[in-house]
Design a protein around this motif. Structure first.
Motif: not given
Length: 98
Positions: A59-83
């Motif tokens: 469960i920990g590995i799966d949640l870590a994967n989910l959290a990292i992918n969510l952070m990547i997606m949110i980060g990309i969305s923020i960068i695209k919104a700024k642009l």
């Protein structure tokens, strides 16, 4: 989803961006770890406590994967919104200046 798919992704870089390629490699490695954890839920491991501990690791590995992918997606969305905002502001300045 085996080690050969990870090697293929690293060697040929089939996706458009480096970030997409490395994200795919990370996801493949995480899923490979999770598949290896599944062996511990069989009779290969005799004690129920050990299987329960492996379940928490799973469960920990799966949640870590989910959290990292969510952070990547949110980060990309923020960068695209700024642009997008910068482009809109530049377009407004061009219209006002003309």
């Amino acid at each position: 989803m085996t080690l050969s798919s990870v090697m293929f992704t690293l060697w040929y870089l089939p996706y458009e961006t480096k970030q997409a390629n490395y994200s795919e490699v990370f996801n493949d490695c995480t899923h490979l770890l999770l598949i290896y954890c599944l062996f511990c839920f069989t009779d290969f491991v005799g004690e129920a406590e050990t299987r329960e501990d492996v379940g928490f690791v799973f469960i920990g590995i799966d949640l870590a994967n989910l959290a990292i992918n969510l952070m990547i997606m949110i980060g990309i969305s923020i960068i695209k919104a700024k642009l997008y905002c910068k482009r809109r502001l530049a377009m407004k300045k061009m219209k006002i200046g003309v």
